[in-house]
Design a protein around this motif. Structure first.
Motif, PDB file in Angstrom:
ATOM      1  N   ALA A 155       0.829  -1.203   0.000  1.00  0.00           N
ATOM      2  CA  ALA A 155       0.000   0.000   0.000  1.00  0.00           C
ATOM      3  C   ALA A 155       0.868   1.259   0.000  1.00  0.00           C
ATOM      4  O   ALA A 155       0.571   2.229  -0.697  1.00  0.00           O
ATOM      5  N   ALA A 156       1.957   1.245   0.763  1.00  0.00           N
ATOM      6  CA  ALA A 156       2.865   2.397   0.784  1.00  0.00           C
ATOM      7  C   ALA A 156       3.540   2.574  -0.568  1.00  0.00           C
ATOM      8  O   ALA A 156       3.694   3.706  -1.051  1.00  0.00           O
ATOM      9  N   LEU A 157       3.938   1.480  -1.197  1.00  0.00           N
ATOM     10  CA  LEU A 157       4.564   1.549  -2.513  1.00  0.00           C
ATOM     11  C   LEU A 157       3.585   2.086  -3.548  1.00  0.00           C
ATOM     12  O   LEU A 157       3.939   2.935  -4.372  1.00  0.00           O
ATOM     13  N   ALA A 158       2.350   1.629  -3.504  1.00  0.00           N
ATOM     14  CA  ALA A 158       1.331   2.102  -4.448  1.00  0.00           C
ATOM     15  C   ALA A 158       1.057   3.588  -4.251  1.00  0.00           C
ATOM     16  O   ALA A 158       0.911   4.341  -5.215  1.00  0.00           O
ATOM     17  N   ALA A 159       1.011   4.039  -3.004  1.00  0.00           N
ATOM     18  CA  ALA A 159       0.784   5.463  -2.738  1.00  0.00           C
ATOM     19  C   ALA A 159       1.939   6.303  -3.253  1.00  0.00           C
ATOM     20  O   ALA A 159       1.746   7.387  -3.809  1.00  0.00           O
ATOM     21  N   ARG A 160       3.142   5.796  -3.109  1.00  0.00           N
ATOM     22  CA  ARG A 160       4.319   6.544  -3.597  1.00  0.00           C
ATOM     23  C   ARG A 160       4.328   6.620  -5.118  1.00  0.00           C
ATOM     24  O   ARG A 160       4.668   7.646  -5.698  1.00  0.00           O
ATOM     25  N   LEU A 161       3.968   5.538  -5.777  1.00  0.00           N
ATOM     26  CA  LEU A 161       3.927   5.541  -7.227  1.00  0.00           C
ATOM     27  C   LEU A 161       2.821   6.438  -7.770  1.00  0.00           C
ATOM     28  O   LEU A 161       2.948   7.007  -8.843  1.00  0.00           O
ATOM     29  N   ARG A 162       1.736   6.572  -7.024  1.00  0.00           N
ATOM     30  CA  ARG A 162       0.645   7.465  -7.434  1.00  0.00           C
ATOM     31  C   ARG A 162       1.006   8.930  -7.217  1.00  0.00           C
ATOM     32  O   ARG A 162       0.369   9.811  -7.743  1.00  0.00           O
ATOM     33  N   GLY A 163       2.000   9.199  -6.408  1.00  0.00           N
ATOM     34  CA  GLY A 163       2.381  10.580  -6.134  1.00  0.00           C
ATOM     35  C   GLY A 163       1.688  11.155  -4.922  1.00  0.00           C
ATOM     36  O   GLY A 163       1.641  12.359  -4.740  1.00  0.00           O
ATOM     37  N   ASP A 164       1.120  10.310  -4.084  1.00  0.00           N
ATOM     38  CA  ASP A 164       0.419  10.775  -2.890  1.00  0.00           C
ATOM     39  C   ASP A 164       1.341  10.928  -1.691  1.00  0.00           C
ATOM     40  O   ASP A 164       0.890  11.116  -0.583  1.00  0.00           O
ATOM     41  N   ASP A 165       2.638  10.844  -1.906  1.00  0.00           N
ATOM     42  CA  ASP A 165       3.601  10.917  -0.815  1.00  0.00           C
ATOM     43  C   ASP A 165       3.743  12.365  -0.360  1.00  0.00           C
ATOM     44  O   ASP A 165       4.214  13.222  -1.114  1.00  0.00           O
ATOM     45  N   PRO A 166       3.365  12.689   0.883  1.00  0.00           N
ATOM     46  CA  PRO A 166       3.452  14.080   1.344  1.00  0.00           C
ATOM     47  C   PRO A 166       4.882  14.555   1.562  1.00  0.00           C
ATOM     48  O   PRO A 166       5.123  15.740   1.733  1.00  0.00           O
ATOM     49  N   GLU A 167       5.860  13.654   1.551  1.00  0.00           N
ATOM     50  CA  GLU A 167       7.252  14.017   1.768  1.00  0.00           C
ATOM     51  C   GLU A 167       7.978  14.424   0.493  1.00  0.00           C
ATOM     52  O   GLU A 167       9.151  14.741   0.522  1.00  0.00           O
ATOM     53  N   ARG A 168       7.314  14.385  -0.639  1.00  0.00           N
ATOM     54  CA  ARG A 168       7.986  14.661  -1.906  1.00  0.00           C
ATOM     55  C   ARG A 168       8.289  16.148  -2.101  1.00  0.00           C
ATOM     56  O   ARG A 168       9.204  16.511  -2.789  1.00  0.00           O
ATOM     57  N   GLY A 169       7.517  17.036  -1.555  1.00  0.00           N
ATOM     58  CA  GLY A 169       7.778  18.460  -1.678  1.00  0.00           C
ATOM     59  C   GLY A 169       7.167  19.065  -2.917  1.00  0.00           C
ATOM     60  O   GLY A 169       6.493  18.413  -3.705  1.00  0.00           O
ATOM     61  N   ASP A 170       7.426  20.346  -3.083  1.00  0.00           N
ATOM     62  CA  ASP A 170       6.848  21.102  -4.178  1.00  0.00           C
ATOM     63  C   ASP A 170       7.945  21.388  -5.199  1.00  0.00           C
ATOM     64  O   ASP A 170       8.598  22.420  -5.151  1.00  0.00           O
ATOM     65  N   VAL A 171       8.154  20.470  -6.115  1.00  0.00           N
ATOM     66  CA  VAL A 171       9.247  20.602  -7.077  1.00  0.00           C
ATOM     67  C   VAL A 171       9.076  21.819  -7.984  1.00  0.00           C
ATOM     68  O   VAL A 171      10.014  22.592  -8.154  1.00  0.00           O
ATOM     69  N   PRO A 172       7.910  22.071  -8.560  1.00  0.00           N
ATOM     70  CA  PRO A 172       7.785  23.258  -9.419  1.00  0.00           C
ATOM     71  C   PRO A 172       8.064  24.567  -8.669  1.00  0.00           C
ATOM     72  O   PRO A 172       8.637  25.485  -9.234  1.00  0.00           O
ATOM     73  N   GLY A 173       7.710  24.630  -7.405  1.00  0.00           N
ATOM     74  CA  GLY A 173       8.000  25.822  -6.611  1.00  0.00           C
ATOM     75  C   GLY A 173       9.488  26.043  -6.444  1.00  0.00           C
ATOM     76  O   GLY A 173       9.989  27.157  -6.569  1.00  0.00           O
ATOM     77  N   TRP A 174      10.235  24.967  -6.168  1.00  0.00           N
ATOM     78  CA  TRP A 174      11.686  25.086  -6.014  1.00  0.00           C
ATOM     79  C   TRP A 174      12.361  25.428  -7.325  1.00  0.00           C
ATOM     80  O   TRP A 174      13.335  26.180  -7.354  1.00  0.00           O
ATOM     81  N   VAL A 175      11.844  24.899  -8.415  1.00  0.00           N
ATOM     82  CA  VAL A 175      12.406  25.242  -9.726  1.00  0.00           C
ATOM     83  C   VAL A 175      12.190  26.723 -10.003  1.00  0.00           C
ATOM     84  O   VAL A 175      13.087  27.425 -10.473  1.00  0.00           O
ATOM     85  N   MET A 176      10.991  27.220  -9.701  1.00  0.00           N
ATOM     86  CA  MET A 176      10.691  28.631  -9.929  1.00  0.00           C
ATOM     87  C   MET A 176      11.594  29.528  -9.067  1.00  0.00           C
ATOM     88  O   MET A 176      12.119  30.537  -9.540  1.00  0.00           O
ATOM     89  N   ILE A 177      11.807  29.159  -7.818  1.00  0.00           N
ATOM     90  CA  ILE A 177      12.663  29.949  -6.936  1.00  0.00           C
ATOM     91  C   ILE A 177      14.098  29.960  -7.465  1.00  0.00           C
ATOM     92  O   ILE A 177      14.761  31.004  -7.480  1.00  0.00           O
ATOM     93  N   THR A 178      14.590  28.817  -7.940  1.00  0.00           N
ATOM     94  CA  THR A 178      15.954  28.738  -8.466  1.00  0.00           C
ATOM     95  C   THR A 178      16.111  29.590  -9.713  1.00  0.00           C
ATOM     96  O   THR A 178      17.094  30.332  -9.862  1.00  0.00           O
ATOM     97  N   VAL A 179      15.144  29.510 -10.624  1.00  0.00           N
ATOM     98  CA  VAL A 179      15.213  30.291 -11.862  1.00  0.00           C
ATOM     99  C   VAL A 179      15.116  31.787 -11.559  1.00  0.00           C
ATOM    100  O   VAL A 179      15.860  32.597 -12.135  1.00  0.00           O
ATOM    101  N   MET A 180      14.245  32.171 -10.640  1.00  0.00           N
ATOM    102  CA  MET A 180      14.105  33.591 -10.297  1.00  0.00           C
ATOM    103  C   MET A 180      15.373  34.110  -9.617  1.00  0.00           C
ATOM    104  O   MET A 180      15.776  35.257  -9.850  1.00  0.00           O
ATOM    105  N   THR A 181      16.011  33.297  -8.791  1.00  0.00           N
ATOM    106  CA  THR A 181      17.254  33.715  -8.143  1.00  0.00           C
ATOM    107  C   THR A 181      18.353  33.919  -9.179  1.00  0.00           C
ATOM    108  O   THR A 181      19.096  34.912  -9.116  1.00  0.00           O
TER     109      THR A 181
END
Length: 68
Positions: free
Chosen positions: A12-38
């Motif tokens: 069940a944990a593996l299936a949740a991770r593959l679906r992208g429901d993992d709350p520990e993954r973070g906000d990748v598009p936000g970090w990309v935007m911050i890096t590009v703006m910096t």
């Protein structure tokens, strides 16, 4: 029975991770935007003031090295 429960929980944990429901993954598009703006801000400051920045760094370094 305990091994079966452990296996089901692991799957069940593996299936949740593959679906992208993992709350520990973070906000990748936000970090990309911050890096590009910096990077854009660094370039926006560096391009017009490059000569002044180089002169200030050279002056600071020469004052430190000549003090010894």
């Amino acid at each position: 029975m305990r091994a079966y429960t452990f296996l089901i929980a692991g799957l069940a944990a593996l299936a949740a991770r593959l679906r992208g429901d993992d709350p520990e993954r973070g906000d990748v598009p936000g970090w990309v935007m911050i890096t590009v703006m910096t990077a854009a801000l660094v370039l926006a400051i560096l391009v017009p003031f490059r000569a002044a920045i180089v002169t200030a760094v050279q002056t600071a370094l020469s004052s430190v090295t000549s003090a010894s």
